[in-house]
Design a protein around this motif. Structure first.
Motif, mmCIF file in Angstrom:
data_model
loop_
_atom_site.group_PDB
_atom_site.id
_atom_site.type_symbol
_atom_site.label_atom_id
_atom_site.label_comp_id
_atom_site.label_asym_id
_atom_site.label_seq_id
_atom_site.Cartn_x
_atom_site.Cartn_y
_atom_site.Cartn_z
ATOM 1 N N LEU A 209 0.846 -1.189 0.000
ATOM 2 C CA LEU A 209 0.000 0.000 0.000
ATOM 3 C C LEU A 209 0.881 1.239 0.000
ATOM 4 C CD1 LEU A 209 -2.714 1.509 0.340
ATOM 5 C CD2 LEU A 209 -2.445 1.241 2.809
ATOM 6 N N TRP A 210 0.669 2.112 -0.972
ATOM 7 C CA TRP A 210 1.349 3.413 -0.999
ATOM 8 C C TRP A 210 0.312 4.481 -0.696
ATOM 9 C CZ3 TRP A 210 5.156 4.246 -5.689
ATOM 10 C CH2 TRP A 210 6.039 3.151 -5.765
ATOM 11 N N PHE A 211 0.739 5.468 0.083
ATOM 12 C CA PHE A 211 -0.141 6.611 0.326
ATOM 13 C C PHE A 211 0.690 7.875 0.155
ATOM 14 C CE2 PHE A 211 -2.490 9.415 3.542
ATOM 15 C CZ PHE A 211 -3.473 9.760 2.617
ATOM 16 N N SER A 212 0.106 8.874 -0.441
ATOM 17 C CA SER A 212 0.873 10.091 -0.685
ATOM 18 C C SER A 212 -0.007 11.321 -0.549
ATOM 19 C CB SER A 212 1.491 10.032 -2.080
ATOM 20 O OG SER A 212 0.561 9.566 -3.031
ATOM 21 N N THR A 213 0.537 12.342 0.089
ATOM 22 C CA THR A 213 -0.144 13.639 0.188
ATOM 23 C C THR A 213 0.916 14.731 0.018
ATOM 24 O OG1 THR A 213 0.209 14.017 2.557
ATOM 25 C CG2 THR A 213 -1.710 12.677 1.956
ATOM 26 N N LYS A 214 0.497 15.969 0.153
ATOM 27 C CA LYS A 214 1.441 17.094 0.053
ATOM 28 C C LYS A 214 1.675 17.627 1.463
ATOM 29 C CE LYS A 214 3.696 19.859 -2.800
ATOM 30 N NZ LYS A 214 4.688 19.384 -3.782
ATOM 31 N N ASP A 215 2.106 16.756 2.382
ATOM 32 C CA ASP A 215 2.184 17.129 3.790
ATOM 33 C C ASP A 215 3.326 18.093 4.115
ATOM 34 O OD1 ASP A 215 3.930 14.959 3.250
ATOM 35 O OD2 ASP A 215 4.165 14.641 5.403
ATOM 36 N N THR A 216 4.288 18.236 3.187
ATOM 37 C CA THR A 216 5.371 19.200 3.437
ATOM 38 C C THR A 216 4.869 20.635 3.301
ATOM 39 O OG1 THR A 216 5.965 18.941 1.121
ATOM 40 C CG2 THR A 216 7.298 17.741 2.709
ATOM 41 N N ILE A 217 3.869 20.832 2.457
ATOM 42 C CA ILE A 217 3.307 22.159 2.228
ATOM 43 C C ILE A 217 2.089 22.375 3.118
ATOM 44 C CG2 ILE A 217 2.176 23.658 0.504
ATOM 45 C CD1 ILE A 217 5.158 23.265 -0.001
ATOM 46 N N SER A 218 1.199 21.382 3.132
ATOM 47 C CA SER A 218 -0.025 21.482 3.922
ATOM 48 C C SER A 218 0.231 20.798 5.259
ATOM 49 C CB SER A 218 -1.168 20.811 3.164
ATOM 50 O OG SER A 218 -2.286 20.721 3.989
ATOM 51 N N GLU A 247 3.997 -4.293 2.393
ATOM 52 C CA GLU A 247 4.480 -3.110 3.098
ATOM 53 C C GLU A 247 3.527 -1.935 2.973
ATOM 54 O OE1 GLU A 247 8.319 -1.984 1.633
ATOM 55 O OE2 GLU A 247 9.278 -3.783 2.475
ATOM 56 N N TYR A 248 3.584 -1.067 3.982
ATOM 57 C CA TYR A 248 2.923 0.230 3.886
ATOM 58 C C TYR A 248 4.009 1.287 3.684
ATOM 59 C CZ TYR A 248 0.862 4.651 5.213
ATOM 60 O OH TYR A 248 0.482 5.970 5.218
ATOM 61 N N PHE A 249 3.830 2.149 2.712
ATOM 62 C CA PHE A 249 4.854 3.107 2.333
ATOM 63 C C PHE A 249 4.223 4.467 2.107
ATOM 64 C CE2 PHE A 249 7.237 4.772 -1.531
ATOM 65 C CZ PHE A 249 8.333 5.245 -0.815
ATOM 66 N N PHE A 250 4.636 5.458 2.899
ATOM 67 C CA PHE A 250 4.149 6.821 2.670
ATOM 68 C C PHE A 250 5.239 7.628 1.975
ATOM 69 C CE2 PHE A 250 3.935 11.284 3.401
ATOM 70 C CZ PHE A 250 2.597 11.577 3.178
ATOM 71 N N THR A 251 4.851 8.397 0.981
ATOM 72 C CA THR A 251 5.801 9.344 0.395
ATOM 73 C C THR A 251 5.052 10.556 -0.146
ATOM 74 O OG1 THR A 251 7.678 9.601 -1.104
ATOM 75 C CG2 THR A 251 5.878 8.222 -1.890
ATOM 76 N N LEU A 252 5.772 11.631 -0.337
ATOM 77 C CA LEU A 252 5.201 12.870 -0.862
ATOM 78 C C LEU A 252 4.576 12.603 -2.240
ATOM 79 C CD1 LEU A 252 5.253 15.902 0.021
ATOM 80 C CD2 LEU A 252 7.272 16.149 -1.443
ATOM 81 N N ILE A 253 3.451 13.248 -2.520
ATOM 82 C CA ILE A 253 2.731 12.986 -3.774
ATOM 83 C C ILE A 253 3.635 13.132 -5.013
ATOM 84 C CG2 ILE A 253 1.745 15.350 -3.772
ATOM 85 C CD1 ILE A 253 -0.211 12.439 -5.194
ATOM 86 N N ASP A 254 4.487 14.123 -5.055
ATOM 87 C CA ASP A 254 5.360 14.313 -6.233
ATOM 88 C C ASP A 254 6.285 13.118 -6.404
ATOM 89 O OD1 ASP A 254 4.896 16.469 -4.426
ATOM 90 O OD2 ASP A 254 5.949 17.831 -5.772
#
Ligand code: NAP
Ligand code: MG
Length: 408
Positions: A209-218, A247-254
């Motif tokens: 599972l990958w999840f991505s948001t713009k958490d560095t800005i927001s 695996e669960y993997f979070f990364t920035l949307i870009d």
């Protein structure tokens, strides 16, 4: 014909019929590929737009309730009424989208998966396995409040608590001239339910599972999505994921977008509402045809509704009405049936029902791989002398013949 006894499906499957070209294909698929082999009770709801109109859309609500009762539904594509459709079908009201009604009742998350055939190569050559998209279908820009700002002035967001207490406010912008503003929201409950659905579906499909948001800005809004996913993972999935080897993997949307293009696929990509809207269209078109994309609504309470990702294929239907032969692709509709049957079999502990769903899918994919295909696929398939375009009905018949041999 040397046909074995029919396979028994223990629990009713909820069937939601639909509109236009997909309604025609739906019936062909059911009569040719499903009913000859199964001893099954189909709890039928007719979501034809005229029947929704005649029942004040009660039939859609009843269908959603039936899915909540029996657990699994299969749905044909349906018209979402617009002003044009209200005129075309002489509707009494511009009824809501059935999908929106059902999704609201089931509180579900929609997962879309491309269907792979060896001769329909994704435009991105590194993709070897499907990329499943999980779109959070609540809030953000889809239920926003917008204002056109006429001129100079201060704009704020304000929270007024029920029953008194501290009022929270934040300045959006101090305007020196005209402009625009937008207020969006989401709820912890909805994000948590989205996260649960994504972890559960990744485990179900045995993919990362990958999840991505713009958490560095927001740092408050998007960061909160990330925090809820992290919390859910730590609390409920860490061990099961490790045991399943995923695996669960979070990364920035870009970063996620860049990595997806270079990945081999075979993962579930969870996305916020807008990102999911946009990326699912990108994934669909990169896989060749809208008709090679299936969709499932998964509710946190364990209800499942399977459908094609495409609409009612209105343009083809008008040709059909004029007596022209169509070449419309029924793959996604077929996979809606097989997805529903496989889940029904799993919940009923009926492996033979699951194997039958596999057999239909194999027959369908082998048909395309043998070069027998509809017009949309002919345009994107690898060139081969055996490739030929067949009609809507001939395509389903060809799959039916293959299936019959498998089942004999
Ligand atoms: P659509 O039905 O998805 O079709 C758009 C175009 O995509 C078609 O004209 C066709 O292109 C191609 N296409 C889609 N499915 C195909 C298939 N199975 N085989 C071959 N080609 C296929 O979208 P729409 O025409 O914009 O919408 C029609 C109706 O569907 C609308 O009333 C909308 O409300 C409804 N809708 C329902 C759902 C749902 O129930 N889940 C989803 C989306 C839309 P060519 O014409 O170039 O061949
Ligand atoms: Mg979109």
């Amino acid at each position: 014909m040397n046909m074995k006894k029919k396979i028994i499906v223990k629990t009713p499957l909820v069937e939601l019929d639909g509109d236009e070209m997909t309604r025609i294909m739906w019936q062909l698929v059911r009569d040719r590929l499903i009913l000859p082999y199964l001893d099954i009770t189909l709890e039928y709801y007719d979501l034809h737009v005229k029947h929704r109109d005649a029942t004040n859309d009660q039939v859609t609500i009843d269908a959603a309730k039936a899915i909540m009762k029996h657990g699994v539904g299969v749905k044909c594509a349906t018209i979402t009424p617009t002003e044009d459709r209200v005129r075309e079908y002489d509707l009494r009201e511009q009824w809501k989208s059935p999908n929106a009604t059902i999704r609201a009742m089931l509180d579900g998350t929609v997962f879309r998966t491309p269907i792979f055939a060896s001769n329909i190569k994704p435009f991105i050559s590194t993709w070897k396995r499907p990329i499943i998209i999980g779109r959070h279908a609540y809030g953000d820009v889809y239920s926003n409040a917008e204002l056109r700002i006429p001129g100079a002035g201060k704009t704020e967001i304000v929270f007024t608590p029920d029953g008194g207490g501290e009022i929270l406010r934040n300045t959006i912008h101090v305007f020196s001239g005209p402009g625009i503003i937008q207020g969006i929201h989401n709820t912890d409950a909805s994000i948590a339910s989205f996260a649960k659905a994504c972890f559960a579906y990744a485990l179900d499909q045995k993919v990362d599972l990958w999840f991505s948001t713009k958490d560095t800005i927001s740092k408050t809004y998007d960061a909160h999505f990330r925090a809820i996913f992290d919390r859910e993972y730590e609390a409920n999935w860490k061990k099961t994921f490790a045991d399943a080897g995923i695996e669960y993997f979070f990364t920035l949307i870009d970063d996620a977008v860049a990595r997806i293009v270079r990945s081999e696929g075979g993962l579930l990509w969870a996305l916020k509402n807008y990102d999911g809207d946009v990326m699912s269209d990108m994934i669909a078109s990169a896989n060749g045809s809208l008709a090679m994309m299936t969709s499932v609504l998964v509710s946190p309470d364990g209800y499942f509704e399977y459908e094609a990702a495409h609409g009612t294929v209105q343009k083809h239907y008008y040709k059909h009405l004029q007596g022209e032969e169509t070449s419309t692709n029924s793959m996604a509709l077929i996979f809606a049936w097989t997805g529903g049957l496989r889940k029904r079999g799993e919940l009923d502990h009926s492996p033979e029902v699951m194997t039958f769903a596999d057999a239909i899918e194999e027959a369908a994919i082998e048909t395309v791989e043998a070069g027998i295909m509809t017009g949309d696929l002919l345009a994107v398939a690898e060139q081969a002398p055996t490739n030929r375009k067949v009609s809507t009905k001939a395509f389903i018949d060809a799959i039916g013949e293959r299936l019959q041999k498998k089942m004999a």
